[in-house]
Design a protein around this motif. Structure first.
Motif, mmCIF file in Angstrom:
data_model
loop_
_atom_site.group_PDB
_atom_site.id
_atom_site.type_symbol
_atom_site.label_atom_id
_atom_site.label_comp_id
_atom_site.label_asym_id
_atom_site.label_seq_id
_atom_site.Cartn_x
_atom_site.Cartn_y
_atom_site.Cartn_z
ATOM 1 N N UNK A 1 -1.314 2.871 -33.182
ATOM 2 C CA UNK A 1 -1.810 2.921 -31.956
ATOM 3 C C UNK A 1 -1.932 1.349 -31.734
ATOM 4 N N UNK A 2 -2.695 0.288 -32.211
ATOM 5 C CA UNK A 2 -1.988 -0.948 -32.511
ATOM 6 C C UNK A 2 -0.947 -1.833 -31.987
ATOM 7 N N UNK A 3 0.178 -1.152 -32.366
ATOM 8 C CA UNK A 3 0.758 -1.469 -32.245
ATOM 9 C C UNK A 3 1.097 -1.543 -30.551
ATOM 10 N N UNK A 4 0.720 -0.343 -30.319
ATOM 11 C CA UNK A 4 0.772 -0.189 -28.925
ATOM 12 C C UNK A 4 -0.026 -0.524 -27.869
ATOM 13 N N UNK A 5 -1.074 -1.153 -28.190
ATOM 14 C CA UNK A 5 -1.883 -2.009 -27.518
ATOM 15 C C UNK A 5 -1.752 -3.462 -28.061
ATOM 16 N N UNK A 6 -0.937 -3.665 -28.413
ATOM 17 C CA UNK A 6 -0.434 -5.120 -28.703
ATOM 18 C C UNK A 6 1.028 -5.344 -27.443
ATOM 19 N N UNK A 7 1.078 -4.507 -27.392
ATOM 20 C CA UNK A 7 2.591 -4.296 -26.639
ATOM 21 C C UNK A 7 2.384 -4.525 -24.681
ATOM 22 N N UNK A 8 0.851 -3.253 -25.153
ATOM 23 C CA UNK A 8 0.872 -3.127 -22.885
ATOM 24 C C UNK A 8 -0.142 -4.555 -22.990
ATOM 25 N N UNK A 9 -0.740 -4.861 -23.584
ATOM 26 C CA UNK A 9 -1.368 -7.035 -23.092
ATOM 27 C C UNK A 9 0.046 -7.836 -23.224
ATOM 28 N N UNK A 10 1.196 -7.449 -23.877
ATOM 29 C CA UNK A 10 2.454 -7.840 -22.990
ATOM 30 C C UNK A 10 2.872 -7.434 -21.916
ATOM 31 N N UNK A 11 2.589 -6.742 -21.716
ATOM 32 C CA UNK A 11 2.986 -5.975 -20.095
ATOM 33 C C UNK A 11 1.688 -6.623 -19.149
ATOM 34 N N UNK A 12 0.714 -6.029 -19.717
ATOM 35 C CA UNK A 12 -0.528 -6.732 -18.218
ATOM 36 C C UNK A 12 -2.379 -6.723 -19.557
ATOM 37 N N UNK A 13 -2.365 -8.019 -19.234
ATOM 38 C CA UNK A 13 -3.603 -8.114 -20.236
ATOM 39 C C UNK A 13 -4.823 -7.011 -20.129
ATOM 40 N N UNK A 14 -5.600 -6.605 -19.528
ATOM 41 C CA UNK A 14 -6.291 -5.701 -19.979
ATOM 42 C C UNK A 14 -5.422 -4.070 -20.190
ATOM 43 N N UNK A 15 -4.593 -4.293 -19.858
ATOM 44 C CA UNK A 15 -3.642 -2.453 -20.895
ATOM 45 C C UNK A 15 -3.616 -2.489 -21.919
ATOM 46 N N UNK A 16 -4.423 -3.308 -23.298
ATOM 47 C CA UNK A 16 -4.686 -3.477 -24.374
ATOM 48 C C UNK A 16 -5.546 -1.882 -24.591
ATOM 49 N N UNK A 17 -6.906 -2.295 -23.562
ATOM 50 C CA UNK A 17 -7.498 -2.029 -23.562
ATOM 51 C C UNK A 17 -7.869 -0.318 -23.282
ATOM 52 N N UNK A 18 -6.467 0.264 -22.870
ATOM 53 C CA UNK A 18 -6.817 1.468 -21.971
ATOM 54 C C UNK A 18 -6.073 1.866 -23.379
ATOM 55 N N UNK A 19 -6.106 2.147 -24.883
ATOM 56 C CA UNK A 19 -5.309 2.758 -25.104
ATOM 57 C C UNK A 19 -5.968 3.543 -26.147
ATOM 58 N N UNK A 20 -7.524 2.700 -26.344
ATOM 59 C CA UNK A 20 -8.247 4.167 -27.366
ATOM 60 C C UNK A 20 -9.392 3.706 -26.838
ATOM 61 N N UNK A 21 -10.144 4.528 -27.654
ATOM 62 C CA UNK A 21 -11.667 4.463 -27.250
ATOM 63 C C UNK A 21 -12.103 4.620 -25.640
ATOM 64 N N UNK A 22 -13.844 5.092 -26.216
ATOM 65 C CA UNK A 22 -14.975 5.107 -24.944
ATOM 66 C C UNK A 22 -15.456 3.790 -24.156
ATOM 67 N N UNK A 23 -15.185 2.749 -25.668
ATOM 68 C CA UNK A 23 -15.803 1.387 -25.559
ATOM 69 C C UNK A 23 -14.483 0.586 -26.126
ATOM 70 N N UNK A 24 -13.811 -0.277 -25.713
ATOM 71 C CA UNK A 24 -13.048 -1.328 -26.212
ATOM 72 C C UNK A 24 -13.468 -2.751 -26.485
ATOM 73 N N UNK A 25 -12.566 -3.545 -27.089
ATOM 74 C CA UNK A 25 -13.328 -4.997 -27.587
ATOM 75 C C UNK A 25 -11.624 -5.372 -27.491
ATOM 76 N N UNK A 26 -11.706 -6.517 -26.642
ATOM 77 C CA UNK A 26 -10.538 -7.196 -27.256
ATOM 78 C C UNK A 26 -10.473 -8.319 -27.011
ATOM 79 N N UNK A 27 -9.979 -9.615 -27.906
ATOM 80 C CA UNK A 27 -10.540 -10.962 -28.131
ATOM 81 C C UNK A 27 -11.124 -11.174 -29.558
#
Length: 359
Positions: free
Chosen positions: A152-178
């Motif tokens: 899940x961590x790498x999925x978020x890492x990869x998603x970020x490289x496609x669209x920054x906010x996409x890394x917040x769509x992998x897990x959780x109900x509330x997600x922190x990025x940065x």
């Protein structure tokens, strides 16, 4: 974790197969606006993961002889979508260092959204998150020893490289990025689930999205982010975001709805203030956006019902409120706000839990 930790080391061999994932959109409460190289945010952000607004993507793959280039077909709702292909090509190029196996396969990417196309809801976050989950399913098939946490961590890492906010769509109900001093394990490289228990006041929190303008934005988010580099108020804004996450952390833990409203609405207006004070300056809100905001304020002051708004980088309004006032607020929306929406369109959503494997 560093970027080097996400370079793939696979042992198994797989000839063909397919996976399917859904991934939701998300709405930031503390906004990210401005980024550095490699999709690194200039400030941390925190978001609600949504539930209904999501992308469903199926990834079929088969080994090929030519391993010098990426090879893929792209379908949107079952039909070829050539104008989407450059974005996927760019994404593959960005993640090639971390997913060297991609050139070994020809992919068929078949994707669809649960929300209407061109509805004014950004699909890049959900779309890149869903594609990243599928890619990680392939990587896990090549490396079965991979832990779920790393997956899940790498999925978020990869998603970020496609669209920054996409890394917040992998897990959780509330997600922190940065990176943030008070959020355990927070990182610029990927999103992390909010580390503390969230107060029951925010359980199944509602988000009704009012579609004010479904047209293409006059200034893209990418251009808007870039305009923060020489913005006269950028440093103050970045410091404000850190401070607001500190405040929101306590709010989410204690359930203080009044404080939640102040932070959330201030953040929405600050985002658009940054647009209006950049050079060149621009406005993405529409007259009906302001009409809706003023009516929400009047309704809240009159009824004391804890309903508030937030905005993304566009004209549409996200109306946020607790589940226990859902029927009352929906009636208010139908009576007083739908007239300001394009063709009276709106979407009822709520806080969700992240990506889901379908196949």
């Amino acid at each position: 974790m560093s970027e080097k930790d996400f370079i793939a080391h696979h042992q198994a061999s797989i000839e063909s197969g397919n996976f399917q994932w859904s991934a939701p959109s998300n709405i930031a409460l503390v906004k990210y606006w401005g980024k550095k190289e490699k999709q690194i945010p200039a400030n941390p952000s925190i978001s609600f993961t949504l539930n209904t607004c999501k992308t469903i993507t199926k990834l079929a793959f088969v080994k090929k002889d030519n391993k010098d280039s990426f090879s893929f077909d792209l379908l949107f709702e079952g039909q070829p979508k050539e104008d989407f292909k450059p974005k996927i090509q760019k994404f593959f190029e960005r993640i090639d260092t971390y997913c060297s196996y991609l050139k070994q396969y020809h992919f068929t990417i078949d994707t669809e959204n649960t929300f209407p196309h061109s509805s004014g809801i950004a699909s890049s976050a959900s779309g890149m998150a869903a594609l990243s989950m599928n890619i990680m399913s392939l990587e896990k098939a090549l490396n079965p020893a991979m832990s779920d946490a790393y997956f899940y961590q790498k999925a978020s890492f990869l998603a970020r490289l496609g669209s920054g906010s996409a890394c917040r769509s992998i897990k959780g109900s509330v997600v922190v990025w940065g990176n943030h001093a008070e959020i355990e394990d927070s990182s610029d490289l990927f999103g992390v689930e909010f580390p503390s228990p969230i107060h029951e006041n925010f359980s199944n929190y509602q988000d009704t999205i009012l579609l004010v303008d479904k047209g293409e934005k006059q200034v893209s988010s990418t251009v808007g982010h870039d305009l923060m580099h020489n913005h006269p108020f950028s440093e103050q804004r970045f410091a404000q975001a850190h401070h607001n996450i500190s405040s929101l952390k306590t709010i989410l833990e204690t359930g203080n709805l009044e404080a939640f409203i102040k932070i959330t609405e201030s953040e929405a207006l600050t985002l658009h203030a940054m647009m209006m004070t950049s050079m060149p300056y621009f406005i993405l809100m529409k007259p009906n956006t302001l009409e809706i905001i003023n009516r929400i304020w009047k309704y809240r002051n009159t009824t004391q019902i804890p309903v508030c708004f937030t905005l993304d980088a566009g004209a549409n309004v996200h109306v946020l409120y607790p589940e226990n006032v859902r029927e009352t607020v929906l009636q208010f929306i139908k009576d007083e706000l739908l007239g300001y929406c394009q063709n009276g369109q709106y979407i009822c959503d709520a806080i969700g839990t992240g990506a889901i494997k379908i196949l």
